[in-house]
Design a protein around this motif. Structure first.
Motif, PDB file in Angstrom:
ATOM      1  N   TRP A   1     -21.645 -28.108  11.956  1.00 34.93           N
ATOM      2  CA  TRP A   1     -21.683 -28.692  10.605  1.00 34.93           C
ATOM      3  C   TRP A   1     -22.354 -27.706   9.639  1.00 34.93           C
ATOM      4  N   ILE A   2     -23.472 -27.154  10.099  1.00 38.37           N
ATOM      5  CA  ILE A   2     -24.223 -26.229   9.233  1.00 38.37           C
ATOM      6  C   ILE A   2     -23.399 -24.952   8.984  1.00 38.37           C
ATOM      7  N   ALA A   3     -22.677 -24.512  10.009  1.00 38.49           N
ATOM      8  CA  ALA A   3     -21.814 -23.334   9.855  1.00 38.49           C
ATOM      9  C   ALA A   3     -20.770 -23.580   8.765  1.00 38.49           C
ATOM     10  N   TRP A   4     -20.157 -24.767   8.798  1.00 42.96           N
ATOM     11  CA  TRP A   4     -19.156 -25.089   7.765  1.00 42.96           C
ATOM     12  C   TRP A   4     -19.786 -25.125   6.381  1.00 42.96           C
ATOM     13  N   ASP A   5     -20.988 -25.671   6.307  1.00 46.85           N
ATOM     14  CA  ASP A   5     -21.658 -25.754   5.004  1.00 46.85           C
ATOM     15  C   ASP A   5     -21.893 -24.351   4.436  1.00 46.85           C
ATOM     16  N   LEU A   6     -22.366 -23.445   5.310  1.00 44.78           N
ATOM     17  CA  LEU A   6     -22.627 -22.071   4.848  1.00 44.78           C
ATOM     18  C   LEU A   6     -21.314 -21.400   4.424  1.00 44.78           C
ATOM     19  N   LEU A   7     -20.267 -21.650   5.203  1.00 44.93           N
ATOM     20  CA  LEU A   7     -18.969 -21.028   4.883  1.00 44.93           C
ATOM     21  C   LEU A   7     -18.346 -21.636   3.627  1.00 44.93           C
ATOM     22  N   SER A   8     -18.657 -22.895   3.365  1.00 44.41           N
ATOM     23  CA  SER A   8     -18.044 -23.532   2.177  1.00 44.41           C
ATOM     24  C   SER A   8     -18.493 -22.810   0.902  1.00 44.41           C
ATOM     25  N   GLN A   9     -19.663 -22.238   0.934  1.00 41.61           N
ATOM     26  CA  GLN A   9     -20.088 -21.481  -0.235  1.00 41.61           C
ATOM     27  C   GLN A   9     -19.512 -20.066  -0.191  1.00 41.61           C
ATOM     28  N   ALA A  10     -19.524 -19.503   1.011  1.00 47.28           N
ATOM     29  CA  ALA A  10     -19.053 -18.122   1.178  1.00 47.28           C
ATOM     30  C   ALA A  10     -17.584 -17.967   0.790  1.00 47.28           C
ATOM     31  N   GLU A  11     -16.792 -19.030   0.994  1.00 49.56           N
ATOM     32  CA  GLU A  11     -15.350 -18.882   0.721  1.00 49.56           C
ATOM     33  C   GLU A  11     -15.030 -18.840  -0.771  1.00 49.56           C
ATOM     34  N   HIS A  12     -16.020 -19.092  -1.618  1.00 45.85           N
ATOM     35  CA  HIS A  12     -15.785 -19.095  -3.070  1.00 45.85           C
ATOM     36  C   HIS A  12     -15.515 -17.698  -3.609  1.00 45.85           C
ATOM     37  N   ASP A  13     -16.260 -16.709  -3.079  1.00 49.21           N
ATOM     38  CA  ASP A  13     -16.366 -15.442  -3.793  1.00 49.21           C
ATOM     39  C   ASP A  13     -17.031 -14.436  -2.847  1.00 49.21           C
ATOM     40  N   PRO A  14     -16.569 -13.209  -2.801  1.00 47.28           N
ATOM     41  CA  PRO A  14     -17.249 -12.222  -1.955  1.00 47.28           C
ATOM     42  C   PRO A  14     -18.708 -12.020  -2.381  1.00 47.28           C
ATOM     43  N   CYS A  15     -19.025 -12.358  -3.633  1.00 44.80           N
ATOM     44  CA  CYS A  15     -20.403 -12.222  -4.116  1.00 44.80           C
ATOM     45  C   CYS A  15     -21.223 -13.491  -3.916  1.00 44.80           C
ATOM     46  N   ALA A  16     -20.610 -14.551  -3.384  1.00 43.23           N
ATOM     47  CA  ALA A  16     -21.357 -15.781  -3.130  1.00 43.23           C
ATOM     48  C   ALA A  16     -22.410 -15.524  -2.059  1.00 43.23           C
TER      49      ALA A  16
ATOM     50  N   CYS B   1     -10.207 -18.149  12.150  1.00 42.73           N
ATOM     51  CA  CYS B   1      -9.167 -19.166  11.934  1.00 42.73           C
ATOM     52  C   CYS B   1      -9.171 -19.697  10.505  1.00 42.73           C
ATOM     53  N   LEU B   2     -10.090 -19.224   9.677  1.00 47.20           N
ATOM     54  CA  LEU B   2     -10.234 -19.778   8.331  1.00 47.20           C
ATOM     55  C   LEU B   2      -9.274 -19.066   7.368  1.00 47.20           C
ATOM     56  N   SER B   3      -8.494 -19.843   6.620  1.00 48.35           N
ATOM     57  CA  SER B   3      -7.522 -19.197   5.732  1.00 48.35           C
ATOM     58  C   SER B   3      -8.210 -18.409   4.613  1.00 48.35           C
ATOM     59  N   THR B   4      -9.431 -18.787   4.296  1.00 48.17           N
ATOM     60  CA  THR B   4     -10.174 -18.055   3.263  1.00 48.17           C
ATOM     61  C   THR B   4     -11.117 -17.009   3.886  1.00 48.17           C
ATOM     62  N   ARG B   5     -10.777 -16.583   5.133  1.00 50.71           N
ATOM     63  CA  ARG B   5     -11.715 -15.736   5.879  1.00 50.71           C
ATOM     64  C   ARG B   5     -12.031 -14.417   5.195  1.00 50.71           C
ATOM     65  N   LYS B   6     -11.081 -13.868   4.471  1.00 57.80           N
ATOM     66  CA  LYS B   6     -11.318 -12.559   3.876  1.00 57.80           C
ATOM     67  C   LYS B   6     -12.511 -12.617   2.909  1.00 57.80           C
ATOM     68  N   VAL B   7     -12.474 -13.618   2.053  1.00 59.24           N
ATOM     69  CA  VAL B   7     -13.562 -13.804   1.094  1.00 59.24           C
ATOM     70  C   VAL B   7     -14.835 -14.243   1.814  1.00 59.24           C
ATOM     71  N   ALA B   8     -14.714 -15.265   2.664  1.00 54.68           N
ATOM     72  CA  ALA B   8     -15.888 -15.843   3.332  1.00 54.68           C
ATOM     73  C   ALA B   8     -16.591 -14.798   4.201  1.00 54.68           C
ATOM     74  N   ASP B   9     -15.813 -14.007   4.895  1.00 57.91           N
ATOM     75  CA  ASP B   9     -16.368 -12.975   5.777  1.00 57.91           C
ATOM     76  C   ASP B   9     -17.124 -11.931   4.949  1.00 57.91           C
TER      77      ASP B   9
ATOM     78  N   GLU C   1     -22.096  -9.516   3.649  1.00 60.08           N
ATOM     79  CA  GLU C   1     -22.808  -8.730   2.635  1.00 60.08           C
ATOM     80  C   GLU C   1     -24.046  -9.469   2.104  1.00 60.08           C
ATOM     81  N   HIS C   2     -23.927 -10.787   1.959  1.00 60.27           N
ATOM     82  CA  HIS C   2     -24.997 -11.513   1.255  1.00 60.27           C
ATOM     83  C   HIS C   2     -25.612 -12.650   2.070  1.00 60.27           C
ATOM     84  N   GLY C   3     -25.017 -12.994   3.207  1.00 55.70           N
ATOM     85  CA  GLY C   3     -25.559 -14.075   4.027  1.00 55.70           C
ATOM     86  C   GLY C   3     -26.940 -13.706   4.560  1.00 55.70           C
ATOM     87  N   ALA C   4     -27.743 -14.735   4.828  1.00 57.52           N
ATOM     88  CA  ALA C   4     -29.076 -14.483   5.388  1.00 57.52           C
ATOM     89  C   ALA C   4     -29.522 -15.677   6.206  1.00 57.52           C
ATOM     90  N   VAL C   5     -30.274 -15.375   7.258  1.00 58.71           N
ATOM     91  CA  VAL C   5     -30.891 -16.416   8.077  1.00 58.71           C
ATOM     92  C   VAL C   5     -32.380 -16.107   8.134  1.00 58.71           C
TER      93      VAL C   5
END
Lengths: 426, 426
Positions: free
Chosen positions: A248-263, A288-296, A301-305
């Motif tokens: 669930w948390i992974a999806w939440d993080l990806l839901s923001q990441a898929e907006h923009d490579p700068c998200a 498997c995510l159709s928006t993987r290019k942006v989300a990845d 580049e900007h994700g953090a834990v």
């Protein structure tokens, strides 16, 4: 993706770098935009027509859509989407209606009458981007607070590259009650909204996101008209204990990441094992995510834990990051939330994914980014109202407060100020 | 001075010219300011020290004033001024306390918890200009709303050319409870407030007027910190019938004109004879006024008198001009006031000269200029607060609203948004 632990020796430096990292890639388009605005100011519709033909490959006889056309396009939108938009509109309306502020009026002890009235703006222009970021949900989030505030004329501009209109955007406009829509975009649309043309009457305030040209154009017309906050790339910060479903948390993080490579998506947790499981989950989902290019790109580049000793230690980190969206996925989210002073919108508990707030929660999804939640707020009906203050002295009450004003005016070297009062005291 | 009559054949064109006349003389100092900010960002206090020595001819060992120094300088201010400042502070405080907004919280019919909290900013910097425009009254008008909003750290910067400190400004700071004061000014002070230096911790928002360098610096740091509205030259619009004492109205018009050669004073009246008497009055007063040089320049260049058929005809003119200050010197000012939708602050009746509101009225004197009262408001406690919204779904309530959100997320091409919700619905 950055992996930080508060126990790291260099944590302070790494966290500070994270806080101060500016993700916006600003292209300087100010000269080009200046030229477009100047041209529209002088040549009006003719200039708009040329830019629209050139940039949008579209040459309509008129920029405005008739009621018939609006209804026609809105009806192309599938019924389940329209129903969902209506459902969303109802919930957004209910939340924003609670914001209606109170006027006040009182007479003080010396007999002076004082009051303050909230007054809606007369006319507002909503810019809706074309292409991928042409979100029907944003039409609702921008238009409904204006409507509830009492704005009489709410107009919308939306570019239609190759003449192609997004039916869901038109359906959202219809749900929001917008009846004046122009199929133009870019800096030329902003110039038209600010200065007006023969076919488009100007507005008092322009809201809504756009590309670098639109953003720069808003900056340049600011002052002539009001503008909303300039929105940067989206952000989510999730504070989660290890009792959450990591997927669930992974999806939440990806839901923001898929907006923009700068998200930016950040997880703060008190469990290093949980952190690792979420990271693995994201790695598993991405292919498997159709928006993987942006989300990845965004996650890499900007994700953090950030792993903290205990969740209370997340509080100062959250307040420094001042995130646009904050999820508190813990047993007692209210206990944590009461200490958060800097965040745009907060999502409480394990069953409130941020995306629910993007659409049907009720609070606005137009929120402060890039740490501006330190000093600004999400869109609200207050953004479509202004306050007028009133003061009324009588002959007697002026006697009671006038002398102090005369003393201060004289101290400030402003004799006409002083005399405008003292002449009435005689 | 322009003299317009609504019955003139070319009235519409002349009035439109008056409405659209931009009085601000903008000097482009953006490159110089960029350099100053960059220098302060990198070299901190050292850069501040150099600029202060160079621009203010002043080389203090420390920029900050000790409590002892603040008290010492404040005590140089004469007792009657200090008493007047205390009187003003009390009235300003009373008015702004009425603005305190309400948080709200509710659970809707499907069991979703929603709320909104108003939260004060943590830290605010007030810029106070040096020289002639160093107004103690503005210190109160900027600081007190911040204090009432709950801002914990309110700091002030004020340039002290040749090391000379204005005791009245320090007295006002003390009355307002400001304990952190730095004797610096210009773009370098704005840079210090925005980015911080070794000796000055940064703030979240910068407010207060300044010269072209200060204004441009605020524009450039906007985003990193919040800023207030950019103030243009002051304006007054007086609507008056012929039952007024023409000399009172003359003083009111001059009280605005004496601020700045770019200031604007406009009279609207239904009596051509009264108009002429006021004009003659101004001509009679000007030679004896110590601020005549400024007042005369403003009145000659930007002053205007508009004669209308009846006072109701002034309403649309007022709303188009959207003045910073509006005096309604008529028998029933409330009747007129209810139709005014664009004005910063309204002064009702014959015994409420605008200057009373500059000092001791209660409402704020920091007001929207240059027609921005169409879309913005005077300074208030809301400028020192932000709103956080909260959303909390449970397992059951998410079921009730989640599907619509999934439909919209999919329609917008955002699959991770959709999955972050649908995965919690299973």
């Amino acid at each position: 993706m950055d992996f930080l632990k508060t126990t790291d020796q260099d944590f302070a430096a790494k966290f500070s770098a994270l806080v101060n990292n500016r993700r916006e890639s600003r292209v300087d388009v100010s000269v080009a935009v200046q030229e477009i605005i100047a041209n529209v100011k002088v040549r009006g519709d003719e200039a708009i027509r040329e830019y629209t033909s050139c940039f949008d490959n579209h040459s309509p006889t008129s920029f405005g859509l008739s009621q018939k056309a609006i209804t026609y396009y809105a009806q192309q939108c599938s019924a389940d989407i329209t129903t969902a938009l209506e459902f969303a509109a109802e919930r957004i309306t209910a939340f924003h209606q609670k914001q209606v502020p109170q006027n006040f009026v009182y007479t003080d002890s010396v007999g002076v009458n004082l009051s303050l009235n909230w007054v809606p703006l007369s006319t507002v222009g909503i810019y809706v981007p074309g292409g991928r970021a042409s979100y029907p949900s944003s039409v609702l989030m921008n238009a409904l607070p204006a409507k509830i505030a009492g704005v009489r004329r709410i107009i919308m501009t939306v570019p239609t590259p190759n003449g192609k209109i997004n039916p869901a955007v038109l359906a959202a406009a219809q749900v929001a009650g917008i009846t004046e829509i122009y199929c133009i975009g870019g800096a030329q649309a902003i110039a038209a909204l600010a200065y007006g043309t023969a076919s488009i009457a100007p507005v008092d305030k322009i809201i809504g996101p756009g590309n670098a040209y639109v953003t720069e154009a808003k900056r340049q017309v600011h002052g002539t008209v009001g503008i909303d906050n300039i929105a940067g790339p989206s952000e989510i910060l999730v504070v989660a204990d290890d009792k959450n479903n990591p997927e669930w948390i992974a999806w939440d993080l990806l839901s923001q990441a898929e907006h923009d490579p700068c998200a930016q998506s950040i997880l703060i947790t008190d469990s290093i094992d949980f952190a690792q499981t979420v990271i693995d989950s994201i790695a598993g989902i991405l292919p498997c995510l159709s928006t993987r290019k942006v989300a990845d790109a965004s996650w890499k580049e900007h994700g953090a834990v950030i792993v903290v000793d205990n969740l209370d230690a997340s509080i100062p980190l959250v307040n420094q990051l001042a995130p646009e969206h904050l999820e508190l996925c813990v047993d007692d989210p209210h206990q944590l939330a009461q200490h958060i002073r800097c965040a745009g919108s907060i999502f409480l508990g394990r069953y409130t994914p941020e995306a629910i707030g993007d659409y049907v929660g009720g609070p606005n999804h137009v929120l402060p980014t890039a740490r501006s939640a330190r000093f600004s707020s999400g869109l609200s009906i207050y953004d479509f109202m202004k306050r007028i203050t009133y003061l009324e002295c009588g002959k007697q009450s002026l006697q009671k407060i006038g002398k102090a004003a005369v003393i201060l005016a004289e101290a400030e070297g402003l004799p006409a100020h002083a005399r405008s009062i003292s002449t009435r005291l005689q």
